[in-house]
Design a protein around this motif. Sequence first.
Motif, PDB file in Angstrom:
ATOM      1  N   LEU A 264       0.822  -1.203   0.000  1.00 24.76           N
ATOM      2  CA  LEU A 264       0.000   0.000   0.000  1.00 24.76           C
ATOM      3  C   LEU A 264       0.856   1.253   0.000  1.00 24.76           C
ATOM      4  CD1 LEU A 264      -2.838  -0.964   2.519  1.00 24.76           C
ATOM      5  CD2 LEU A 264      -2.682  -1.372   0.055  1.00 24.76           C
ATOM      6  N   ILE A 265       0.368   2.271  -0.692  1.00 26.42           N
ATOM      7  CA  ILE A 265       1.105   3.524  -0.841  1.00 26.42           C
ATOM      8  C   ILE A 265       0.169   4.674  -0.497  1.00 26.42           C
ATOM      9  CG2 ILE A 265       2.400   4.980  -2.441  1.00 26.42           C
ATOM     10  CD1 ILE A 265       2.021   1.617  -3.711  1.00 26.42           C
ATOM     11  N   THR A 266       0.624   5.583   0.371  1.00 24.94           N
ATOM     12  CA  THR A 266      -0.174   6.747   0.740  1.00 24.94           C
ATOM     13  C   THR A 266       0.288   8.016   0.020  1.00 24.94           C
ATOM     14  OG1 THR A 266       1.248   7.068   2.675  1.00 24.94           O
ATOM     15  CG2 THR A 266      -0.812   5.869   3.020  1.00 24.94           C
ATOM     16  N   THR A 267       1.307   7.890  -0.825  1.00 23.24           N
ATOM     17  CA  THR A 267       1.775   9.002  -1.663  1.00 23.24           C
ATOM     18  C   THR A 267       1.561   8.593  -3.111  1.00 23.24           C
ATOM     19  OG1 THR A 267       3.466   9.540  -0.023  1.00 23.24           O
ATOM     20  CG2 THR A 267       3.728  10.498  -2.201  1.00 23.24           C
ATOM     21  N   SER A 268       0.567   9.180  -3.748  1.00 20.20           N
ATOM     22  CA  SER A 268       0.168   8.674  -5.071  1.00 20.20           C
ATOM     23  C   SER A 268       1.259   8.830  -6.118  1.00 20.20           C
ATOM     24  CB  SER A 268      -1.120   9.356  -5.534  1.00 20.20           C
ATOM     25  OG  SER A 268      -0.939  10.755  -5.675  1.00 20.20           O
ATOM     26  N   GLY A 269       2.137   9.836  -5.967  1.00 19.41           N
ATOM     27  CA  GLY A 269       3.244   9.967  -6.916  1.00 19.41           C
ATOM     28  C   GLY A 269       4.160   8.760  -6.886  1.00 19.41           C
ATOM     29  N   CYS A 270       4.355   8.200  -5.695  1.00 16.98           N
ATOM     30  CA  CYS A 270       5.152   6.971  -5.559  1.00 16.98           C
ATOM     31  C   CYS A 270       4.398   5.792  -6.160  1.00 16.98           C
ATOM     32  CB  CYS A 270       5.455   6.691  -4.090  1.00 16.98           C
ATOM     33  SG  CYS A 270       6.370   8.001  -3.250  1.00 16.98           S
ATOM     34  N   GLY A 271       3.095   5.763  -5.931  1.00 15.79           N
ATOM     35  CA  GLY A 271       2.293   4.637  -6.417  1.00 15.79           C
ATOM     36  C   GLY A 271       2.364   4.462  -7.917  1.00 15.79           C
ATOM     37  N   THR A 272       2.327   5.558  -8.658  1.00 19.08           N
ATOM     38  CA  THR A 272       2.395   5.475 -10.117  1.00 19.08           C
ATOM     39  C   THR A 272       3.704   4.835 -10.564  1.00 19.08           C
ATOM     40  OG1 THR A 272       1.002   7.437 -10.325  1.00 19.08           O
ATOM     41  CG2 THR A 272       2.293   6.825 -12.255  1.00 19.08           C
ATOM     42  N   THR A 273       4.803   5.201  -9.904  1.00 24.69           N
ATOM     43  CA  THR A 273       6.109   4.639 -10.262  1.00 24.69           C
ATOM     44  C   THR A 273       6.203   3.174  -9.858  1.00 24.69           C
ATOM     45  OG1 THR A 273       7.204   6.790 -10.147  1.00 24.69           O
ATOM     46  CG2 THR A 273       8.594   4.849  -9.872  1.00 24.69           C
ATOM     47  N   ILE A 274       5.778   2.831  -8.654  1.00 26.56           N
ATOM     48  CA  ILE A 274       5.874   1.443  -8.186  1.00 26.56           C
ATOM     49  C   ILE A 274       5.033   0.521  -9.059  1.00 26.56           C
ATOM     50  CG2 ILE A 274       5.327  -0.099  -6.251  1.00 26.56           C
ATOM     51  CD1 ILE A 274       6.066   2.348  -4.422  1.00 26.56           C
ATOM     52  N   LYS A 275       3.892   0.981  -9.497  1.00 31.51           N
ATOM     53  CA  LYS A 275       3.059   0.168 -10.389  1.00 31.51           C
ATOM     54  C   LYS A 275       3.716  -0.008 -11.763  1.00 31.51           C
ATOM     55  CE  LYS A 275      -1.458   1.038  -8.288  1.00 31.51           C
ATOM     56  NZ  LYS A 275      -2.836   1.520  -8.484  1.00 31.51           N
ATOM     57  N   ASP A 276       4.753   0.788 -12.017  1.00 35.25           N
ATOM     58  CA  ASP A 276       5.464   0.708 -13.299  1.00 35.25           C
ATOM     59  C   ASP A 276       6.796  -0.041 -13.175  1.00 35.25           C
ATOM     60  OD1 ASP A 276       5.164   1.435 -16.059  1.00 35.25           O
ATOM     61  OD2 ASP A 276       6.789   2.892 -15.829  1.00 35.25           O
ATOM     62  N   TYR A 277       7.114  -0.555 -11.977  1.00 36.75           N
ATOM     63  CA  TYR A 277       8.367  -1.292 -11.804  1.00 36.75           C
ATOM     64  C   TYR A 277       8.496  -2.441 -12.803  1.00 36.75           C
ATOM     65  CZ  TYR A 277       9.849   0.771  -7.263  1.00 36.75           C
ATOM     66  OH  TYR A 277      10.300   1.590  -6.257  1.00 36.75           O
ATOM     67  N   GLY A 278       7.397  -3.134 -13.062  1.00 39.69           N
ATOM     68  CA  GLY A 278       7.442  -4.261 -13.998  1.00 39.69           C
ATOM     69  C   GLY A 278       7.939  -3.836 -15.362  1.00 39.69           C
ATOM     70  N   PHE A 279       7.506  -2.658 -15.808  1.00 39.19           N
ATOM     71  CA  PHE A 279       7.972  -2.140 -17.101  1.00 39.19           C
ATOM     72  C   PHE A 279       9.412  -1.659 -16.998  1.00 39.19           C
ATOM     73  CE2 PHE A 279       8.802   1.386 -19.988  1.00 39.19           C
ATOM     74  CZ  PHE A 279       8.462   0.815 -21.210  1.00 39.19           C
ATOM     75  N   MET A 280       9.724  -0.924 -15.943  1.00 38.76           N
ATOM     76  CA  MET A 280      11.052  -0.334 -15.799  1.00 38.76           C
ATOM     77  C   MET A 280      12.155  -1.400 -15.774  1.00 38.76           C
ATOM     78  SD  MET A 280      10.020   2.550 -12.941  1.00 38.76           S
ATOM     79  CE  MET A 280      11.701   2.969 -12.490  1.00 38.76           C
ATOM     80  N   LEU A 281      11.855  -2.563 -15.204  1.00 39.07           N
ATOM     81  CA  LEU A 281      12.869  -3.619 -15.054  1.00 39.07           C
ATOM     82  C   LEU A 281      12.587  -4.830 -15.942  1.00 39.07           C
ATOM     83  CD1 LEU A 281      13.248  -3.184 -11.225  1.00 39.07           C
ATOM     84  CD2 LEU A 281      15.152  -3.081 -12.840  1.00 39.07           C
ATOM     85  N   ARG A 282      11.830  -4.614 -16.999  1.00 39.42           N
ATOM     86  CA  ARG A 282      11.430  -5.719 -17.875  1.00 39.42           C
ATOM     87  C   ARG A 282      12.630  -6.388 -18.541  1.00 39.42           C
ATOM     88  NH1 ARG A 282      11.273  -0.997 -20.270  1.00 39.42           N
ATOM     89  NH2 ARG A 282      11.616  -0.703 -22.498  1.00 39.42           N
ATOM     90  N   GLY A 283      13.734  -5.657 -18.696  1.00 40.21           N
ATOM     91  CA  GLY A 283      14.907  -6.213 -19.373  1.00 40.21           C
ATOM     92  C   GLY A 283      15.965  -6.752 -18.430  1.00 40.21           C
ATOM     93  N   ASP A 284      15.676  -6.787 -17.145  1.00 38.90           N
ATOM     94  CA  ASP A 284      16.641  -7.256 -16.158  1.00 38.90           C
ATOM     95  C   ASP A 284      16.298  -8.691 -15.769  1.00 38.90           C
ATOM     96  OD1 ASP A 284      18.087  -7.860 -13.830  1.00 38.90           O
ATOM     97  OD2 ASP A 284      18.042  -5.790 -13.115  1.00 38.90           O
TER      98      ASP A 284
END
Length: 431
Positions: A264-284
């Motif tokens: 859970l995330i209470t800072t929505s700016g962080c939430g958008t990035t964390i939900k994108d971790y799968g994309f950000m690290l797709r090549g690792d």
Amino acid sequence: MQTNFSPAQLADPHMKESEQILRTCVHCGFCTATCPTYVLLGDELDSPRGRIYLIKDMLEGGKPATAEVVKHVDRCLSCLSCMTTCPSGVNYMHLVDHARAHIDKTYRRPASEAFLRTLMAKVLPNRRAFRWSMALARLGRPFAGLAARLPQGRRLAAMLALAPASLPPASSATRPGSFAPKAEKKGRVALLTGCAQAELAPGINEAAIRLLNRHGIEVVLPRGEGCCGALVHHMGKEDAALAYARANIDAWTAEMAKGLDAILITTSGCGTTIKDYGFMLRGDPAYADKAAAVSAIAKDISEYLETLPALPVTVETGQSVTYHAACSLQHGQQIKAAPKTLLKRAGFQVKEAAEAHLCCGSAGTYNMLQPEISERLRERKLGNIAATRPDIIAAGNIGCMTQLAQGTTTPIVHTVELLDWATGGPKPKGL
């Protein structure tokens, strides 16, 4: 949009992804009407469509970033209102993130600006350094006028203005640990501690923990978790952003092995990035699957609370609450109804201001790096909010709360603090 990337360029997965995004754009221009910088400045190059043309020319031609490209990409808030509006599904977020990384690698900024950005990238995600910087900023506030005359002084003055008069004491909600539910255990979640919010407003996570415990949810703050990486990610510092992401993934993966219903995330700016971790690290290869698993269970606090039964309201509510929709929540995560539904369920009279889709001008580090545009957006937002005559302003992002607080005396409170108060928690300090 027709593209002409070479096979060698398309061998780079980042370039291939951007080429596919560019080809999705049909030049319709619907995005211009909802882009805050275009609405303010009226320059096509300060619209998503204009920036897309600039980015296409830069990437397709294999060119280093120019001052013109940098100026207009820097002015982008990454509010993602364009993605909500776009009928073609153009993933502008991934395109502009790639452009910023390319700029960081190929463009030499003036020395004073480069120093400022490097300093921000080092200090803001580091809680101890951030706390010390806030103490120094308080000492420097009387000299904000003088600072404005120095190179990068307008930005320095904006930083000083954002510093709070005092910081709250350390809180158990900012240290690794576990918080058992007050009733029969019905679930287990991890709660992001993060960086800036933990120092500026630990009461937000304190309220979230109390509220979740009241629902029968165990809350864990994992050891090793820290900044989500959003602040440096949006400055184009890709390697630093991925390092923060990997550290968090390691911490959460260890907790997921013990059983975890959500992160859970209470800072929505962080939430958008964390939900994108799968994309950000797709090549690792070492992190791709783990990152996708983390993103799959990451949720905004309002998104998760909406799935739980309503708790009894224990105080008299009914106050007029104008809900400020953070861009990272309404556009980045497409969560629009949940916070308002929860506030209404708790007995508050919920209003929404005109032009709710437009950014308040906070946007991570934007209010420090682009202070003139940021101030204009803040005043426009506060004018619309004032027209609703609220008793309280509610928001789900610490950046928005800090930004808006500079221009109003109306209390600004996190949504979760109001929900906690309504169902048995203490009255929020902001009230």
